[in-house]
Design a protein around this motif. Structure first.
Motif, mmCIF file in Angstrom:
data_model
loop_
_atom_site.group_PDB
_atom_site.id
_atom_site.type_symbol
_atom_site.label_atom_id
_atom_site.label_comp_id
_atom_site.label_asym_id
_atom_site.label_seq_id
_atom_site.Cartn_x
_atom_site.Cartn_y
_atom_site.Cartn_z
ATOM 1 N N THR A 143 0.853 -1.177 0.000
ATOM 2 C CA THR A 143 0.000 0.000 0.000
ATOM 3 C C THR A 143 0.894 1.233 0.000
ATOM 4 N N VAL A 144 0.705 2.092 -0.985
ATOM 5 C CA VAL A 144 1.492 3.315 -1.093
ATOM 6 C C VAL A 144 0.717 4.447 -0.434
ATOM 7 N N ASP A 145 1.357 5.120 0.517
ATOM 8 C CA ASP A 145 0.751 6.265 1.193
ATOM 9 C C ASP A 145 1.722 7.435 1.052
ATOM 10 N N CYS A 146 1.585 8.192 -0.035
ATOM 11 C CA CYS A 146 2.507 9.297 -0.317
ATOM 12 C C CYS A 146 2.340 10.450 0.665
ATOM 13 N N GLU A 147 1.141 10.630 1.205
ATOM 14 C CA GLU A 147 0.926 11.698 2.183
ATOM 15 C C GLU A 147 1.755 11.462 3.439
ATOM 16 N N ARG A 148 1.829 10.225 3.876
ATOM 17 C CA ARG A 148 2.636 9.879 5.053
ATOM 18 C C ARG A 148 4.073 9.557 4.670
ATOM 19 N N GLY A 149 4.309 9.421 3.367
ATOM 20 C CA GLY A 149 5.667 9.144 2.895
ATOM 21 C C GLY A 149 6.136 7.739 3.205
ATOM 22 N N GLU A 150 5.261 6.746 2.966
ATOM 23 C CA GLU A 150 5.655 5.381 3.270
ATOM 24 C C GLU A 150 4.939 4.374 2.367
ATOM 25 N N VAL A 151 5.562 3.221 2.275
ATOM 26 C CA VAL A 151 4.970 2.063 1.615
ATOM 27 C C VAL A 151 4.821 0.988 2.680
ATOM 28 N N CYS A 152 3.597 0.555 2.893
ATOM 29 C CA CYS A 152 3.325 -0.500 3.876
ATOM 30 C C CYS A 152 3.237 -1.835 3.147
ATOM 31 N N TYR A 153 3.797 -2.876 3.757
ATOM 32 C CA TYR A 153 3.718 -4.200 3.136
ATOM 33 C C TYR A 153 3.159 -5.210 4.123
ATOM 34 N N LEU A 154 2.537 -6.222 3.572
ATOM 35 C CA LEU A 154 1.979 -7.343 4.328
ATOM 36 C C LEU A 154 2.397 -8.592 3.563
ATOM 37 N N LEU A 155 3.137 -9.489 4.210
ATOM 38 C CA LEU A 155 3.662 -10.683 3.553
ATOM 39 C C LEU A 155 3.213 -11.930 4.301
ATOM 40 N N SER A 156 2.747 -12.919 3.570
ATOM 41 C CA SER A 156 2.305 -14.175 4.168
ATOM 42 C C SER A 156 3.387 -15.235 3.998
ATOM 43 N N TYR A 157 3.753 -15.893 5.091
ATOM 44 C CA TYR A 157 4.740 -16.972 5.042
ATOM 45 C C TYR A 157 4.102 -18.330 5.360
ATOM 46 N N ARG A 158 2.778 -18.410 5.312
ATOM 47 C CA ARG A 158 2.049 -19.650 5.606
ATOM 48 C C ARG A 158 2.485 -20.779 4.671
ATOM 49 N N GLN A 159 2.657 -20.492 3.378
ATOM 50 C CA GLN A 159 3.069 -21.522 2.427
ATOM 51 C C GLN A 159 4.415 -22.131 2.825
ATOM 52 N N LEU A 160 5.338 -21.305 3.281
ATOM 53 C CA LEU A 160 6.647 -21.790 3.709
ATOM 54 C C LEU A 160 6.517 -22.730 4.908
ATOM 55 N N VAL A 161 5.717 -22.340 5.892
ATOM 56 C CA VAL A 161 5.537 -23.152 7.102
ATOM 57 C C VAL A 161 4.913 -24.496 6.755
ATOM 58 N N ILE A 162 3.858 -24.459 5.956
ATOM 59 C CA ILE A 162 3.124 -25.692 5.633
ATOM 60 C C ILE A 162 3.931 -26.618 4.735
ATOM 61 N N SER A 163 4.605 -26.078 3.745
ATOM 62 C CA SER A 163 5.331 -26.935 2.806
ATOM 63 C C SER A 163 6.653 -27.446 3.366
ATOM 64 N N SER A 164 7.256 -26.739 4.292
ATOM 65 C CA SER A 164 8.540 -27.200 4.822
ATOM 66 C C SER A 164 8.371 -28.259 5.920
ATOM 67 N N ALA A 165 7.218 -28.324 6.560
ATOM 68 C CA ALA A 165 7.002 -29.320 7.623
ATOM 69 C C ALA A 165 7.110 -30.750 7.094
ATOM 70 N N PRO A 166 6.433 -31.114 5.993
ATOM 71 C CA PRO A 166 6.596 -32.491 5.496
ATOM 72 C C PRO A 166 8.025 -32.802 5.048
ATOM 73 N N MET A 167 8.707 -31.814 4.471
ATOM 74 C CA MET A 167 10.096 -32.036 4.057
ATOM 75 C C MET A 167 10.985 -32.292 5.270
ATOM 76 N N PHE A 168 10.759 -31.533 6.339
ATOM 77 C CA PHE A 168 11.538 -31.709 7.559
ATOM 78 C C PHE A 168 11.245 -33.082 8.173
ATOM 79 N N ALA A 169 9.956 -33.462 8.203
ATOM 80 C CA ALA A 169 9.567 -34.775 8.738
ATOM 81 C C ALA A 169 10.188 -35.901 7.914
ATOM 82 N N ALA A 170 10.212 -35.744 6.596
ATOM 83 C CA ALA A 170 10.823 -36.761 5.739
ATOM 84 C C ALA A 170 12.316 -36.900 6.045
#
Length: 147
Positions: free
Chosen positions: A65-92
């Motif tokens: 989200t770009v907010d030029c009035e406040r002079g910032e770019v806000c980000y939201l990142l999801s790491y759920r895919q990493l958590v879910i997909s790495s668990a079976p690999m770790f278990a293996a």
């Protein structure tokens, strides 16, 4: 979800900055880039034809989200895919260690949840640092605001 902000150090045209982010996201292989007003949603993740060095690999999806009035770019990142997909690999990997003869009484098994959490946390932490650098590079090459 990880949230954060990157400061805009100069006056930029919001629509040009959104277009710049969209172009930069396309360059790193983001999918389903959707711009709405001052917002961009995108899909990244590890299940794309990119190398593991790609800046979006740790994050399944994100939102800028770009907010030029406040002079910032806000980000939201999801790491759920990493958590879910790495668990079976770790278990293996643990199962493979048992099959090759590592005794179940080994220190590795009680420590394995902490090893897994450390692996995920370090991947996310490094990923956030790289993503912030990616945003700063995109901002640095964005056109100035007219006027």
């Amino acid at each position: 979800m990880i949230t954060g902000k990157v400061t805009l150090d100069r006056s930029l045209d919001p629509s040009a900055l959104i277009a710049q982010f969209a172009d930069c996201l396309r360059e790193v292989g983001a999918k389903e880039i959707c711009t709405t007003g001052n917002r961009i949603a995108f899909v990244g993740g590890m299940f794309r034809f990119v190398t593991n060095w790609n800046v979006l690999v740790p994050f399944g999806s994100g939102d800028l989200t770009v907010d030029c009035e406040r002079g910032e770019v806000c980000y939201l990142l999801s790491y759920r895919q990493l958590v879910i997909s790495s668990a079976p690999m770790f278990a293996a990997g643990l199962i493979a260690l048992v099959l090759i003869g590592l005794p179940l009484s080994s220190w590795l098994f009680p420590a394995s949840p902490f090893i897994y959490l450390f692996g995920v946390a370090s991947s996310v932490g490094v990923g956030v640092l790289r993503f912030r650098h990616f945003l700063r590079r995109a901002i640095a090459t964005a056109p100035e605001a007219a006027g």
